[in-house]
Design an enzyme around this catalytic site. Sequence first.
Site, PDB file in Angstrom:
ATOM      1  N   LYS B 221      35.769  34.454  36.117  1.00  0.00           N
ATOM      2  CA  LYS B 221      35.004  35.465  36.644  1.00  0.00           C
ATOM      3  C   LYS B 221      33.535  35.411  36.279  1.00  0.00           C
ATOM      4  O   LYS B 221      33.036  34.578  35.038  1.00  0.00           O
ATOM      5  CB  LYS B 221      35.501  36.823  35.928  1.00  0.00           C
ATOM      6  CG  LYS B 221      36.829  37.077  36.159  1.00  0.00           C
ATOM      7  CD  LYS B 221      37.039  37.688  37.512  1.00  0.00           C
ATOM      8  CE  LYS B 221      38.553  38.154  37.988  1.00  0.00           C
ATOM      9  NZ  LYS B 221      38.613  38.495  39.278  1.00  0.00           N
ATOM     10  N   ASP B 249      34.472  33.787  40.723  1.00  0.00           N
ATOM     11  CA  ASP B 249      34.619  35.358  41.455  1.00  0.00           C
ATOM     12  C   ASP B 249      33.569  36.105  40.712  1.00  0.00           C
ATOM     13  O   ASP B 249      33.555  36.469  39.680  1.00  0.00           O
ATOM     14  CB  ASP B 249      36.077  35.730  40.921  1.00  0.00           C
ATOM     15  CG  ASP B 249      36.516  36.943  41.756  1.00  0.00           C
ATOM     16  OD1 ASP B 249      35.494  37.797  42.208  1.00  0.00           O
ATOM     17  OD2 ASP B 249      37.612  37.464  41.496  1.00  0.00           O
ATOM     18  N   GLU B 275      34.193  33.996  45.409  1.00  0.00           N
ATOM     19  CA  GLU B 275      34.753  35.075  45.736  1.00  0.00           C
ATOM     20  C   GLU B 275      33.979  36.397  45.586  1.00  0.00           C
ATOM     21  O   GLU B 275      33.061  36.567  44.569  1.00  0.00           O
ATOM     22  CB  GLU B 275      36.084  34.992  44.870  1.00  0.00           C
ATOM     23  CG  GLU B 275      36.810  36.068  45.028  1.00  0.00           C
ATOM     24  CD  GLU B 275      38.339  35.843  44.403  1.00  0.00           C
ATOM     25  OE1 GLU B 275      38.679  34.624  44.300  1.00  0.00           O
ATOM     26  OE2 GLU B 275      39.021  36.706  44.147  1.00  0.00           O
ATOM     27  N   GLU B 301      40.273  40.897  48.916  1.00  0.00           N
ATOM     28  CA  GLU B 301      41.031  41.654  48.086  1.00  0.00           C
ATOM     29  C   GLU B 301      40.670  43.369  48.440  1.00  0.00           C
ATOM     30  O   GLU B 301      41.564  44.205  47.990  1.00  0.00           O
ATOM     31  CB  GLU B 301      41.203  41.345  46.605  1.00  0.00           C
ATOM     32  CG  GLU B 301      39.784  41.644  46.036  1.00  0.00           C
ATOM     33  CD  GLU B 301      39.994  41.201  44.495  1.00  0.00           C
ATOM     34  OE1 GLU B 301      39.756  39.987  44.193  1.00  0.00           O
ATOM     35  OE2 GLU B 301      40.017  42.121  43.508  1.00  0.00           O
ATOM     36  N   ASP B 324      45.550  40.851  50.711  1.00  0.00           N
ATOM     37  CA  ASP B 324      46.134  41.355  49.437  1.00  0.00           C
ATOM     38  C   ASP B 324      47.252  42.323  49.854  1.00  0.00           C
ATOM     39  O   ASP B 324      47.097  42.821  50.974  1.00  0.00           O
ATOM     40  CB  ASP B 324      45.079  42.460  48.687  1.00  0.00           C
ATOM     41  CG  ASP B 324      45.719  43.326  47.528  1.00  0.00           C
ATOM     42  OD1 ASP B 324      45.514  42.879  46.544  1.00  0.00           O
ATOM     43  OD2 ASP B 324      46.605  44.110  47.975  1.00  0.00           O
ATOM     44  N   HIS B 351      44.973  37.087  47.470  1.00  0.00           N
ATOM     45  CA  HIS B 351      44.785  37.834  46.211  1.00  0.00           C
ATOM     46  C   HIS B 351      46.165  38.052  45.420  1.00  0.00           C
ATOM     47  O   HIS B 351      46.877  38.636  46.299  1.00  0.00           O
ATOM     48  CB  HIS B 351      43.754  38.869  46.325  1.00  0.00           C
ATOM     49  CG  HIS B 351      43.352  39.913  45.062  1.00  0.00           C
ATOM     50  ND1 HIS B 351      44.274  41.331  45.046  1.00  0.00           N
ATOM     51  CD2 HIS B 351      43.144  39.618  43.937  1.00  0.00           C
ATOM     52  CE1 HIS B 351      43.924  41.708  43.947  1.00  0.00           C
ATOM     53  NE2 HIS B 351      43.197  40.777  43.058  1.00  0.00           N
TER      54      HIS B 351
END
Lengths: 438, 438
Positions: B221, B249, B275, B301, B324, B351
Amino acid sequence: MSPTITEVDVFDIRFPTSEQLDGSDAMNPDPDYSAAYVVLRTDAPGGLAGYGLCFTIGRGNDVVAAAIRALRPYVVGRTLDSVTGDLGGFYRLLTHDSQLRWLGPEKGVMHMAAGAVVNAAWDLAARRAGLPVWELLAGMTPEELADLVDFRYLSDALTRDEALEILRRAEPGRAERAALLRREGYPAYTTEPGWLGYSDEKLTRLAKEAVAAGFGQIKLKVGADLDDDLRRMRLAREAVGPGVRIAVDANQRWDVAEAVDWMRALAPYRPHWIEEPTSPDDVLAHAAVRAGQPVPVATGEHVANRVVFKQLLQAGAVDYVQIDAARVAGVNENLAILLLAAKFGVPVCPHAGGVGLCELVQHLSMFDFVAVSGTWDDRVIEYVPHLHEHFTDPVVMENGRYRAPDAPGFSARMVPASLAEYRYPDGPVWTARQELTR
Amino acid sequence: MSPTITEVDVFDIRFPTSEQLDGSDAMNPDPDYSAAYVVLRTDAPGGLAGYGLCFTIGRGNDVVAAAIRALRPYVVGRTLDSVTGDLGGFYRLLTHDSQLRWLGPEKGVMHMAAGAVVNAAWDLAARRAGLPVWELLAGMTPEELADLVDFRYLSDALTRDEALEILRRAEPGRAERAALLRREGYPAYTTEPGWLGYSDEKLTRLAKEAVAAGFGQIKLKVGADLDDDLRRMRLAREAVGPGVRIAVDANQRWDVAEAVDWMRALAPYRPHWIEEPTSPDDVLAHAAVRAGQPVPVATGEHVANRVVFKQLLQAGAVDYVQIDAARVAGVNENLAILLLAAKFGVPVCPHAGGVGLCELVQHLSMFDFVAVSGTWDDRVIEYVPHLHEHFTDPVVMENGRYRAPDAPGFSARMVPASLAEYRYPDGPVWTARQELTR
């Protein structure tokens, strides 16, 4: 000590409009116009409260009501000063809770619920200030207005500095335009003649009545059957004459190729715009429809948020931006959209009708005229004559124009008797129907 | 006589994950992973039922539960034959009710609720057929699969005939690929090391463990602080070595210019993809980010529906499509997205994580491998090791790959004891916490 917000009351209010086919179109054959209605109660003297609503067309109104209830912890116990003194902060609080944001982000039920509460806070602020919302907004400085906007995701099209520049450019002349607005009202168009469920005779009669009432534009629903649409367009053109604009509205019925073909067929009758030709999420399809046929493209009533409006403008996909007072997150997000439209030089012609949408959105167009775009050229607010009697400060239509409201607030308060009568499922209007079907 | 669906049970299940910072990222600092969980009960022998869920991160899970309850009238009383024999019709029934559609259309809470119910119907159909969902899908003819898709708003990018062509092209070799899949499993990557709330030491340790466990890709992240991200990216690269992919992400944190600058700074560490650099609604911004810096772009997602995925592909805005299982309207809409991705030649890397998302989405990637794209090159399913113990048929990870499920259904059934324990707000896990804060 500042007074506080003591409770968020939520009402599930539904009108059985499907029985008359009012509001019928190619995608919505039998709407029951409804509102998830919010009251922000306070302990201020005189029973001061704020009123707001989310418009729906029936089933699912209870889901929006549940979403409004989920926002209660963010509202109850807050001081009026902290809410009405920082409406930008209040709006961000409701739209940026990290857990609730997962349910959008910034779209659908949760976002519509936030819009109802944000608008109720604006109603509250305007009542507290003793001003209609349009005047409250039009009295703010450019900096105060910019503080209301969430510029996240907008900066590739509109920065805060650019917004300030637009607002400062409109500062001279605010007083003159406000005076002109109070004198003349804001131009409107009517959708009354054009519902898909109406007969040819009713269409013709209502179209003639609209012209006689002073409207310079009407709108017809299209998209179910091309032959019907050609006939109804011809009848409407004959009824109103060559000088009155006729917009058409497909309510998302088509894919790109179908939209292009259909509108090429209708083009000889000179529609003023084609509204919602396809999915409201489809920026690229709107651009393709605009490029593929000669009729100007309008959309917005179902556009989920400012990010999608931004792209519609960036992509050159729309000729008219149709804001809706109660789908995005209230006044704040609509202010962002008005600024985006001003930046791109595209006229804003709001969606209205439904339950209370005319009451609410008139304030936004009037504020836009006074303090953002500074013009009403090529701009009209939709008008539908239904259900205004349920509001304590209903819109006033004079010679095809909205009279500028002078009552304090957002014109969003409903008549208490209507709340009692149309409450779903336990108001008398609905219990009577349940007994009939038993 | 076909058995019927007798009830829709809805559970508000929440896990207090925020206490460990599992799942923490730049936009979601303290998620409580949750599920609005659905059981379609039937009167078929042996207690046959269908299980599905919508994943949320805490507050608002009750709003999704309310939306699922609003769908009850469309489900209860239907025969199993009419549902499992026409899953395309059942999906359209739930997503195209003209009144509920107003609350989207096809986005947000109402759409996620439809997804939970549609997926529960797939679970039911697969249990009835005695097959895992991926095998049920992979055994259908191209025509049967095309009947599951709603092509409305897609035809400018994908027609039914083009979908059939894609599906027919993948028919030869289905059996060989299914056998290979059963033997080797489907490639995965892990997000375990990279949560923003984890210390450098924990990041390094978990990154090394991921490589040792056989994963060829991890994810970090990013987006809260550039210096932190540079340091963490360096630590991760040192931990995994040059041959393991590191995706990053941003969870929607940036506007375009910020995304471009940030990713240019991180580019020397060769991130495999960036992402969610910005708003999931912003097709044009994703295209601009992709054009403005060298790292491939991934999103999905939070993409609301097939119409937005279509545009991301049309605009050349994404290098990886991240479906997703539980945000769009279930298997049917994800099938449309798999077909769109195949048409544009863009790999699908789902995701997962959350509650049950790994369990669900593995079926879709495996079906894609067998019967749509026909390949797993450059494709990985996200894996997060949390909360699988609450499912009766949890995913099985072997050497960095998902083992192909062989139990009938969608792997979506939760353990009854977990439902009792984590029910919000009255399960013992939550009542204990309420007493602590009193």
